[in-house]
Scaffold this active site. Structure first.
Site, PDB file in Angstrom:
ATOM      1  N   HIS A 199       0.310  -1.320  -0.092  1.00 35.80           N
ATOM      2  CA  HIS A 199       0.058   0.540   0.219  1.00 35.80           C
ATOM      3  C   HIS A 199       1.393   1.104   0.071  1.00 35.80           C
ATOM      4  O   HIS A 199       0.158   2.333  -0.517  1.00 35.80           O
ATOM      5  CB  HIS A 199      -1.079  -0.224   1.362  1.00 35.80           C
ATOM      6  CG  HIS A 199      -1.803  -0.771   1.696  1.00 35.80           C
ATOM      7  ND1 HIS A 199      -3.353  -0.945   0.910  1.00 35.80           N
ATOM      8  CD2 HIS A 199      -1.852  -2.259   1.144  1.00 35.80           C
ATOM      9  CE1 HIS A 199      -3.959  -1.832   0.463  1.00 35.80           C
ATOM     10  NE2 HIS A 199      -2.974  -3.086   1.023  1.00 35.80           N
TER      11      HIS A 199
ATOM     12  N   ASP B 133       2.986   9.548  -0.593  1.00 40.52           N
ATOM     13  CA  ASP B 133       1.652   8.257  -0.321  1.00 40.52           C
ATOM     14  C   ASP B 133       2.305   7.623  -1.184  1.00 40.52           C
ATOM     15  O   ASP B 133       1.766   7.624  -2.660  1.00 40.52           O
ATOM     16  CB  ASP B 133       0.854   9.179  -0.367  1.00 40.52           C
ATOM     17  CG  ASP B 133      -0.021   9.350   0.865  1.00 40.52           C
ATOM     18  OD1 ASP B 133      -0.370   7.711   1.000  1.00 40.52           O
ATOM     19  OD2 ASP B 133      -1.411  10.573   1.273  1.00 40.52           O
TER      20      ASP B 133
HETATM   21  C1  GDG Z   1      -2.012   3.737   2.608  1.00 41.39           C
HETATM   22  C2  GDG Z   1      -1.613   4.098   3.090  1.00 41.39           C
HETATM   23  C3  GDG Z   1      -3.384   4.249   0.499  1.00 41.39           C
HETATM   24  C4  GDG Z   1      -9.456   9.698   7.864  1.00 41.39           C
HETATM   25  N1  GDG Z   1      -9.928  10.531   8.810  1.00 41.39           N
HETATM   26  C5  GDG Z   1     -11.500  10.207   9.075  1.00 41.39           C
HETATM   27  C6  GDG Z   1     -11.079   8.815   7.869  1.00 41.39           C
HETATM   28  N2  GDG Z   1      -9.672   8.510   7.330  1.00 41.39           N
HETATM   29  C7  GDG Z   1      -9.988   7.571   6.197  1.00 41.39           C
HETATM   30  C8  GDG Z   1     -10.366   8.471   4.915  1.00 41.39           C
HETATM   31  C9  GDG Z   1      -9.573   7.884   4.530  1.00 41.39           C
HETATM   32  C10 GDG Z   1      -8.951   6.753   4.689  1.00 41.39           C
HETATM   33  O1  GDG Z   1      -8.877   7.058   6.159  1.00 41.39           O
HETATM   34  C11 GDG Z   1      -6.662   7.577   4.938  1.00 41.39           C
HETATM   35  O2  GDG Z   1      -6.591   6.828   3.300  1.00 41.39           O
HETATM   36  P1  GDG Z   1      -5.491   7.622   2.832  1.00 41.39           P
HETATM   37  O3  GDG Z   1      -5.245   6.981   1.646  1.00 41.39           O
HETATM   38  O4  GDG Z   1      -5.514   8.527   3.030  1.00 41.39           O
HETATM   39  O5  GDG Z   1      -4.461   6.925   3.837  1.00 41.39           O
HETATM   40  P2  GDG Z   1      -3.706   5.796   4.816  1.00 41.39           P
HETATM   41  O6  GDG Z   1      -3.962   5.878   6.262  1.00 41.39           O
HETATM   42  O7  GDG Z   1      -2.073   6.379   5.640  1.00 41.39           O
HETATM   43  O8  GDG Z   1      -3.381   4.730   4.015  1.00 41.39           O
HETATM   44  C12 GDG Z   1      -2.365   4.755   0.995  1.00 41.39           C
HETATM   45  C13 GDG Z   1      -4.242   3.825   1.739  1.00 41.39           C
HETATM   46  O9  GDG Z   1      -3.071   3.008   2.658  1.00 41.39           O
HETATM   47  C14 GDG Z   1      -5.120   2.425   0.790  1.00 41.39           C
HETATM   48  O10 GDG Z   1      -4.173   1.856   0.030  1.00 41.39           O
HETATM   49  O11 GDG Z   1      -4.450   4.676   0.226  1.00 41.39           O
HETATM   50  O12 GDG Z   1      -1.320   6.154   0.393  1.00 41.39           O
HETATM   51  O13 GDG Z   1      -0.359   5.292   3.032  1.00 41.39           O
HETATM   52  O14 GDG Z   1     -10.084   6.735   3.350  1.00 41.39           O
HETATM   53  O15 GDG Z   1     -11.505   8.785   4.726  1.00 41.39           O
HETATM   54  N3  GDG Z   1     -12.481   7.787   8.416  1.00 41.39           N
HETATM   55  C15 GDG Z   1     -13.238   8.463   9.104  1.00 41.39           C
HETATM   56  N4  GDG Z   1     -12.717   8.928   9.738  1.00 41.39           N
HETATM   57  C16 GDG Z   1     -12.253   9.479  10.033  1.00 41.39           C
HETATM   58  O16 GDG Z   1     -12.156  11.231  10.850  1.00 41.39           O
HETATM   59  N5  GDG Z   1     -14.092   8.047   8.995  1.00 41.39           N
END
Ligand code: GDG
Length: 502
Positions: free
Chosen positions: A158, A366
């Protein structure tokens, strides 16, 4: 097709009906894959036990079977807080300044991977497909092979894959990467990380990469490909139109009293570029006093990995920066940055996104970044907001219609904010329509179907009904293909990545 055995550090147990939608897109996608194929999701429970026993907690919820183990404190310290989050995470995000090389971490990582292998082994049946997730479990495939597992096994990473010059700073890097080659399929978020991996394999392991990006290793063929992850588009659009989202949207809109809203949503992690983002916003406020009082930045940043010192550091750093900027630009009735250290339910988040005129997604590095995709999916297509996206997020490969910025340049980001606030409706609509089409098409369902198809592998064996009469030998007749090169041609599923971006 056999069952799926999904293995990841943590397991997301599907909630009972009623709490549906509380899970993230990835968990929803994996759960629906498990429902479709049958199988088990295995991983760490998140719980601590005094001494590791290997006891499997098996549960069945909402059509999905999960199996979890507890880990002992030393495991959590050395494997999770240590090698995974203090060594590999910073290194894979190009932060060798934060990378800690501690022999105990490495040993703990191997020990826990061995524990994962021993615990999951009895659950794997002969024609199951094994799908391992992320940097916590890179050597798991090789440990399972050593224990006799012959099944098709895949790994999806990821995070980014770092440039070779950085990766070689990791002690025993060759051993770690060679162990990954025991998987049949290795998936990355985009072609950039894929190319870095292939470069490493050639330069440091001296292996040859075939024209279809496969690697022949110890008599087996490993397929390396990009599988860009997406969001559960349907679910998110539905959430954004629901009552809870509308209420959250209205509450936020009323609270800003006609001001423009910029939104950031990120786990509190140094890779997300929050400090640089705040500085850029401070610069925007200083350079555009006429616009400054007409906009508000809402930054939602739920804490994560709080046991790791660099994460405590970033928290302090952001509190200081917010205080500084707010001190300089606030008024008795107005604060320019609302910095919120907590998470919100998904439906509310969708409403906040929809209320925001700008989505500010500026990670320094990222793997993909799903927030960028969620922001686009939540917009009103008739009056959409503008996405400002870091060129260093994996998502930038697909989302060229965002305003792409260099997150290290506070001037560049500040100018992009001004441009986004002044962007005419027609341009906003055009950009959004193209972004939305890409988010919809490359959703999480497609991602997992593509991966599972690649994992299932090329069709094997002769046709079920051999022809009654031998056909005359003719080039290109598959029934006659005795030339091994012909037989080994990659199938569609094996072909190199069509990263949508390229
Ligand atoms: C890893 C990789 C890759 C955030 N705050 C809240 C909340 N979130 C959710 C977001 C989103 C998820 O968390 C974060 O996803 P990201 O992709 O931005 O980042 P990582 O956590 O670092 O994930 C990344 C991912 O894996 C998938 O392969 O894209 O690059 O680092 O869905 O919405 N959700 C809720 N409340 C919050 O306050 N419910």
């Amino acid at each position: 097709m056999g069952r799926l055995i999904v293995i990841s550090n943590r397991v997301s147990v599907p909630k009972a009906a009623g709490a549906a939608g509380a899970q993230g897109g990835l968990a929803v996608a994996l759960n629906s894959a498990l429902r479709e194929h049958g199988g088990i999701w295995f991983g760490w429970s998140g719980q601590e036990t005094e001494e590791f026993t290997g006891h499997l907690d098996m549960q069945r919820n909402d059509g999905v079977t999960t199996a979890t183990i507890d880990l002992e404190p030393q495991d959590i310290e050395e494997y999770y807080n240590g090698y995974a989050n203090r060594t590999l995470w910073p290194l894979f995000h190009y932060r060798i300044d934060l990378t800690e090389y501690d022999r105990n971490f490495g040993e703990g990582y191997e020990r826990v991977n061995e524990r994962f292998a021993d615990s999951v082994l009895p659950l794997i049946e002969s024609d199951d497909l094994v799908w391992v997730h992320d940097y916590h479990l890179l050597p798991l495939g090789s440990l399972l092979r050593r224990k006799g597992v012959k099944n098709r096994m895949g790994l999806f990473l990821h995070t980014p894959w770092p440039p070779t010059r950085l990766l070689v700073s990791l002690p025993l890097h060759e051993r770690l990467v060679a162990s990954m080659l025991e998987f049949d399929v290795i998936g990355f978020q985009n072609v950039e990380w894929l190319e870095s991996f292939l470069h490493y394999v050639q330069k440091e392991l001296g292996l040859t990469v075939n024209p279809d990006n496969s690697i022949d290793y110890q008599g087996r063929r490993v397929v390396a490909r990009a599988f860009p992850i997406g969001i559960d588009y349907e679910e998110f659009v539905e959430a954004a139109g629901g009552a809870e989202a509308r209420a959250a949207h209205d509450r936020l809109k009323q609270s800003v009293r006609g001001r423009k809203i910029l939104i950031g949503v990120d786990r509190l992690d140094y890779s997300k570029g929050l400090g640089e983002r705040f500085e850029a916003y401070g610069r925007f406020l200083a350079d555009n006093p006429e616009l400054a009082a007409r906009a508000v930045l809402l930054q939602i940043a739920p804490p994560s990995r709080e046991d790791v010192a660099s994460y405590q550091q970033i928290r302090e750093d952001l509190e200081r920066k917010t205080g500084h900027i707010n001190g300089a630009h606030a008024d008795v009735a107005f604060v320019p940055i609302r910095y919120v250290n907590r998470g919100y339910p998904r439906d509310q988040l969708a409403g906040f996104y929809r209320a925001a005129d700008i989505g500010l997604v500026t990670p320094l590095r990222d793997g993909m970044n799903l927030v960028a995709k969620e922001y686009v999916a939540a917009q009103d297509p008739e009056d959409p907001g503008v996405l400002i996206l870091s060129q260093f997020a994996g998502a930038a490969h697909q989302m060229k219609d965002a305003l792409l910025v260099n997150p290290h340049s506070i001037e560049h980001v500040s100018e992009a904010i001004k441009r986004a606030l002044e962007m005419p409706l027609a341009e906003r609509r055009e950009r959004h329509a193209r972004l939305l089409a890409s988010v919809r098409e490359n959703d999480v369902r497609r991602w997992r179907e593509d991966f599972v198809e690649a994992l299932f592998g090329p069709p094997v064996g002769p046709p079920a009904e051999p022809p009654a009469m031998p056909l005359p030998a003719k080039a290109g007749n598959p029934a006659e293909a005795e030339n091994p090169a012909e037989a080994e041609k990659p199938t569609e599923a094996e072909k190199p990545a069509q990263d949508q971006t390229a």
